[in-house]
Design an enzyme around this catalytic site. Sequence first.
Site, PDB file in Angstrom:
ATOM      1  N   TYR A 266       0.843  -1.194   0.000  1.00 39.09           N
ATOM      2  CA  TYR A 266       0.000   0.000   0.000  1.00 39.09           C
ATOM      3  C   TYR A 266       0.880   1.247   0.000  1.00 39.09           C
ATOM      4  CZ  TYR A 266      -3.767  -3.222   1.408  1.00 39.09           C
ATOM      5  OH  TYR A 266      -4.668  -4.254   1.486  1.00 39.09           O
TER       6      TYR A 266
ATOM      7  N   SER B 233     -13.455  -4.513   1.871  1.00 36.41           N
ATOM      8  CA  SER B 233     -14.433  -3.855   0.989  1.00 36.41           C
ATOM      9  C   SER B 233     -15.862  -4.271   1.313  1.00 36.41           C
ATOM     10  CB  SER B 233     -14.117  -4.155  -0.484  1.00 36.41           C
ATOM     11  OG  SER B 233     -12.881  -3.620  -0.866  1.00 36.41           O
TER      12      SER B 233
ATOM     13  N   LEU C 224     -18.262  -2.513   2.012  1.00 40.03           N
ATOM     14  CA  LEU C 224     -19.201  -1.530   1.453  1.00 40.03           C
ATOM     15  C   LEU C 224     -19.079  -1.439  -0.067  1.00 40.03           C
ATOM     16  CD1 LEU C 224     -18.881   1.258   4.173  1.00 40.03           C
ATOM     17  CD2 LEU C 224     -20.659  -0.479   3.929  1.00 40.03           C
ATOM     18  N   GLY C 225     -18.558  -2.516  -0.677  1.00 45.77           N
ATOM     19  CA  GLY C 225     -18.456  -2.518  -2.141  1.00 45.77           C
ATOM     20  C   GLY C 225     -17.596  -1.392  -2.664  1.00 45.77           C
ATOM     21  N   ARG C 226     -16.452  -1.158  -1.984  1.00 44.34           N
ATOM     22  CA  ARG C 226     -15.524  -0.064  -2.348  1.00 44.34           C
ATOM     23  C   ARG C 226     -16.220   1.301  -2.353  1.00 44.34           C
ATOM     24  NH1 ARG C 226     -10.911  -2.658  -3.890  1.00 44.34           N
ATOM     25  NH2 ARG C 226     -11.172  -4.817  -4.566  1.00 44.34           N
TER      26      ARG C 226
ATOM     27  N   SER D  19     -22.651   5.087  -1.184  1.00 40.99           N
ATOM     28  CA  SER D  19     -22.965   6.325  -1.919  1.00 40.99           C
ATOM     29  C   SER D  19     -23.703   6.119  -3.226  1.00 40.99           C
ATOM     30  CB  SER D  19     -21.669   7.088  -2.212  1.00 40.99           C
ATOM     31  OG  SER D  19     -20.961   7.361  -1.029  1.00 40.99           O
TER      32      SER D  19
END
Length: 350
Positions: free
Chosen positions: A63, A213, A215-217, A222
């Site tokens: 990263y 992930s 939250l689905g990235r 959003s």
Amino acid sequence: MAEGYTVPRMKLGSQGLEVSAQGLGCMGLSAYYGAPTPETNAVALIRHAVNAGVTFLDTSDIYGNGTNELLLGKAFKDGLREKVELATKFGITNLSVHGDVKFSLRGDPEHVRSACEASLKRLGVTCIDLYYQHRTDINVPIEVTMGELKKLVEEGKIKYIGLSEASALTIRRAHAVHPITAMQIEWSLWSRDVEEEIIPTCRELGIGIVAYSPLGRGFLASGPKLVDNLDQDDYRKTLPRFQQENLDHNKIIYENVQAMATKKSCTPAQLALAWVHHRGDDVCPIPGTSKIENLNQNIGALSVKLTPEEIAELEAFARPDLVKGDRYHDNNTATYRHAETPPLSSWKEA
């Protein structure tokens, strides 16, 4: 929702590791999701997370080419290290995410050891709590990689061993050499292929599940507007699910989640994260964020309760046949999950 709420603790795996029931994925603070978060803000976020009870911190040597580990090292000053469960990873080298993902993988003993030593130095610690092989090296038997990791445990440089995105057979072969404490996988409402084989294997062997992930990235938090607000160099802009032809279809998933969240007086992100929390007491999601407000919202997901009927309804919104686009680019999806290493009998050390 998070104010005054105590983040519960959980046993991760069956080897003795205890972590906060929700972790913090630190990758996006340094890499792949647009410009890095300013260091002062990132350190403040990490410290806020730990003080709020989110003590399970996840990073990797790839990263930001080590900059994310350096960032955590700076946050650990003044006694914070003693309060956290630190997870990092090795094995991916030369990663490029512009256009098609390209990378090299190494699981040979020399790299395992040198990568661990380098991570310890960047993090400024003497021991890593949970050390993952980030991806499976198809050129090195998993038994060889695990043999070196076992030595690192015996030397006190790491406490527990994890795998990430490994196949069921690789998990079994690795676990036979030394107990695997945790398996890190992408698991969310719209990424559920692990449920067929990976999750049952982990549960059979007593291996904890860390969901990245969740939250689905960011999409489940959003919706389609996420893509409009991404930096030009944000890696997510290249992923199949975020391409316009798939986005127009996938937005229906988000709209359904949003409608249920409104009924339950929580945010779509909290609802999607609560679904992961309801998958079992052996599951720890590690959502990432760069904003303290979002981190507080994520903690609030722990207090969102779902009935079996609501869980079934959520899963119907995001059935695999209703999700358009692969998780990653077609040319490397197999490398990320289904690859196997050669048999131990084939290994000849250089």
